[in-house]
Design an enzyme around this catalytic site. Sequence first.
Site, PDB file in Angstrom:
ATOM      1  N   ARG A 102     -23.744   7.831  10.442  1.00  0.00           N
ATOM      2  CA  ARG A 102     -24.615   7.226   9.424  1.00  0.00           C
ATOM      3  C   ARG A 102     -24.129   7.475   8.002  1.00  0.00           C
ATOM      4  NH1 ARG A 102     -28.709   9.516  12.732  1.00  0.00           N
ATOM      5  NH2 ARG A 102     -29.357   8.027  14.332  1.00  0.00           N
ATOM      6  N   LYS A 124     -18.682  -3.359  -1.550  1.00  0.00           N
ATOM      7  CA  LYS A 124     -18.900  -4.275  -0.422  1.00  0.00           C
ATOM      8  C   LYS A 124     -17.920  -3.930   0.683  1.00  0.00           C
ATOM      9  CE  LYS A 124     -20.714  -8.494  -2.453  1.00  0.00           C
ATOM     10  NZ  LYS A 124     -20.528  -9.956  -2.505  1.00  0.00           N
ATOM     11  N   GLU A 166      -7.911 -13.708  -8.319  1.00  0.00           N
ATOM     12  CA  GLU A 166      -9.144 -13.020  -8.706  1.00  0.00           C
ATOM     13  C   GLU A 166      -9.111 -12.598 -10.177  1.00  0.00           C
ATOM     14  OE1 GLU A 166     -11.743 -12.788  -6.730  1.00  0.00           O
ATOM     15  OE2 GLU A 166     -10.962 -12.965  -4.690  1.00  0.00           O
ATOM     16  N   LYS A 208     -15.369  -6.227 -13.239  1.00  0.00           N
ATOM     17  CA  LYS A 208     -16.087  -6.119 -11.969  1.00  0.00           C
ATOM     18  C   LYS A 208     -17.116  -4.988 -12.014  1.00  0.00           C
ATOM     19  CE  LYS A 208     -16.216  -6.328  -7.144  1.00  0.00           C
ATOM     20  NZ  LYS A 208     -15.569  -6.772  -5.924  1.00  0.00           N
ATOM     21  N   GLU A 218     -26.429  -7.651  -5.301  1.00  0.00           N
ATOM     22  CA  GLU A 218     -26.262  -9.093  -5.400  1.00  0.00           C
ATOM     23  C   GLU A 218     -27.573  -9.849  -5.448  1.00  0.00           C
ATOM     24  OE1 GLU A 218     -22.650 -10.433  -3.603  1.00  0.00           O
ATOM     25  OE2 GLU A 218     -23.514 -12.369  -3.118  1.00  0.00           O
ATOM     26  N   ARG A 222     -24.232 -10.630  -9.601  1.00  0.00           N
ATOM     27  CA  ARG A 222     -23.029 -10.261  -8.846  1.00  0.00           C
ATOM     28  C   ARG A 222     -22.440 -11.443  -8.085  1.00  0.00           C
ATOM     29  NH1 ARG A 222     -21.721  -4.880  -5.245  1.00  0.00           N
ATOM     30  NH2 ARG A 222     -19.639  -5.572  -4.654  1.00  0.00           N
ATOM     31  N   ASN A 226     -18.189 -14.602  -7.056  1.00  0.00           N
ATOM     32  CA  ASN A 226     -17.718 -15.415  -5.934  1.00  0.00           C
ATOM     33  C   ASN A 226     -17.341 -16.834  -6.343  1.00  0.00           C
ATOM     34  OD1 ASN A 226     -17.855 -13.562  -3.744  1.00  0.00           O
ATOM     35  ND2 ASN A 226     -20.081 -13.659  -3.873  1.00  0.00           N
ATOM     36  N   HIS A 229     -15.297 -18.923  -3.972  1.00  0.00           N
ATOM     37  CA  HIS A 229     -15.239 -18.242  -2.672  1.00  0.00           C
ATOM     38  C   HIS A 229     -15.953 -19.007  -1.562  1.00  0.00           C
ATOM     39  CE1 HIS A 229     -13.662 -15.028  -5.084  1.00  0.00           C
ATOM     40  NE2 HIS A 229     -13.598 -14.187  -4.067  1.00  0.00           N
ATOM     41  N   HIS A 233     -13.917 -19.704   1.539  1.00  0.00           N
ATOM     42  CA  HIS A 233     -14.245 -19.209   2.888  1.00  0.00           C
ATOM     43  C   HIS A 233     -14.153 -20.348   3.910  1.00  0.00           C
ATOM     44  CE1 HIS A 233     -16.683 -15.378   1.660  1.00  0.00           C
ATOM     45  NE2 HIS A 233     -15.407 -15.314   1.357  1.00  0.00           N
ATOM     46  N   HIS A 246      -6.360 -14.700   1.212  1.00  0.00           N
ATOM     47  CA  HIS A 246      -7.685 -14.869   0.611  1.00  0.00           C
ATOM     48  C   HIS A 246      -7.582 -15.496  -0.789  1.00  0.00           C
ATOM     49  CE1 HIS A 246     -11.823 -14.108  -0.426  1.00  0.00           C
ATOM     50  NE2 HIS A 246     -11.493 -13.295  -1.407  1.00  0.00           N
TER      51      HIS A 246
END
Lengths: 345, 345
Positions: A102, A124, A166, A208, A218, A222, A226, A229, A233, A246
């Site tokens: 955990r 993330k 980026e 960032k 987010e 935030r 993206n 993105h 994606h 990417h």
Amino acid sequence: MVENAGFSHGHVHGKRVLVVTNTKVAPLYLDKVVEALTRDNPNVSVESVILPDGEKYKDMDTLMKVFDKAIESRLDRRCTFVALGGGVIGDMCGYAAASFLRGVNFIQIPTTVMAQVDSSVGGKTGINHPLGKNLIGAFYQPQCVLIDTDTLNTLPDRELASGLAEVIKYGLIRDADFFEWQERNIQALMARDPAAMAYAIKRSCENKAEVVSLDEKEGGLRATLNLGHTFGHAIETGLGYGNWLHGEAVAAGMVMAVDMSYRLGWIDDALVKRTTNILKQAKLPIAPPESVTIETFRSVMAVDKKVADGLLRLILLKGPLGNCVFTGEYDRKALDETLHAFCKS
Amino acid sequence: MVENAGFSHGHVHGKRVLVVTNTKVAPLYLDKVVEALTRDNPNVSVESVILPDGEKYKDMDTLMKVFDKAIESRLDRRCTFVALGGGVIGDMCGYAAASFLRGVNFIQIPTTVMAQVDSSVGGKTGINHPLGKNLIGAFYQPQCVLIDTDTLNTLPDRELASGLAEVIKYGLIRDADFFEWQERNIQALMARDPAAMAYAIKRSCENKAEVVSLDEKEGGLRATLNLGHTFGHAIETGLGYGNWLHGEAVAAGMVMAVDMSYRLGWIDDALVKRTTNILKQAKLPIAPPESVTIETFRSVMAVDKKVADGLLRLILLKGPLGNCVFTGEYDRKALDETLHAFCKS
């Protein structure tokens, strides 16, 4: 945050470390990292797990190899997981660190521009599902991020360009001065000029970190990180992970988002041209591959994490350079037109 | 927190719900829960995934079925996962909610005493690894826990007793008055007297919530909730998950922990007898099964999450009824003696 890694056991909590890396990075840097951790410190013991390289291994089966190694090595809650590699390694190692017992300590040592300017900062973490990228994961912050720009000397050209996508994104969404600096220095960046690279990485991390500190989970702000993105994606999913890098998919996706912003009347023509121009100079794609159809875009975008109650929210530019919005309120016709302009049906 | 579930869509954020349940609970309660969620609310849509029943399915493969269903159903970040079942369902659904899209809303509807008094409260979620229990997971709090004591009417006797092991634990570690109440009311509890059950559940939840609110991430105090669990996990692992119920293993484990506390001179003989006596009345085991050897105990205890820098910390009773310690500082001889007293080598 950018330093010529004086990495040592001083950065690590506890006595036991698991370095998670891949088959490409391990031969280049694993020994150095182990040496830095154990030098003068007989109490620190270091295990390592070397995963196969590539986005297509960012899955549950590969993640289990990290847990297997950690459990076989009898690591406990005071251990530290170190991600040594690019974004895939950072995301997987981070999710493993978030989930093992955990949650254990976590350090990022990103070795690609992409990871240095983007994925290693902000917490993330996650893995892919066959139906979409990063659908399983956690928000989990590293104790620290160690960036050694010397690692870029061994980075392939395509990987370098992918990371610059980026960097360019930060300029477009929130930092006009930085974008203009990039326009003047894109050749120096492509030539890996150390001073230019260090500045670009530092300024990217600052952008960032500022966004993430204002909106870790987010809520909205935030999400602006993206830009491109959602389209990107769809390209990555349509092609199968790992065929395009990417940043290559994000570059084509940014051109589509910018095109759509222009069709909505939210930006002027000059900004469309400047975006295309700098991406071309960075040798990045400015359109999706022919094999990715409108249907693929539609079906992948329907399961995007930014869909809320059935409505797809997008990051679009609006106003002068350096301004954007994250919104579901746009004319659906503009999205249709952009998809038809760039893809076959 | 204990209520006769007036459960409705009012408890749910967003319009989309995924109920995670199992083959045993679904025929009894799934329709009721779906009906409560959708009654008068055509906007709420409910999906469900029915997992196989039992601790042996608390693994990564079964967890993936929850993600598969969520992704196929195109659920987004505003959806809510509802755990309908016992501790295994709550732990798996909670970890799935923590990880799906890096975290969605989560509600617990526990249907066993074990889940109502223990696992549904406090935010521990996770799955097992072949080498140990709950080694992969997250701390993730539910938005709410809905307890309907009517669900206990369908609970098998062994499951009821298993839950009572945790109820008895709260008395031993921190609540002498509650333990004495249990000694007076154990027959009423075994007969499922509704008022006695409701009181036992309420007092247990209060004890747990108090401990967790003081120490969510288990710095030390929260670990005391694991009285008997380190020995118990060894029993469960040694037998293979699912042969003994969790509370049965914990009951035998508590007897071992209490025995060891007595050997250390930390408690008096009367407390050993009272512990054994109440567990017997609850028809719970007071010793591990013969097939679990000293070697099994040693090897499983070596990978326990409470090992820190190689030292196994245990929860042991110390002082009058209702007092315990969480410590790695004890005479190793007492642990050896307890293992030899209860198991074969």
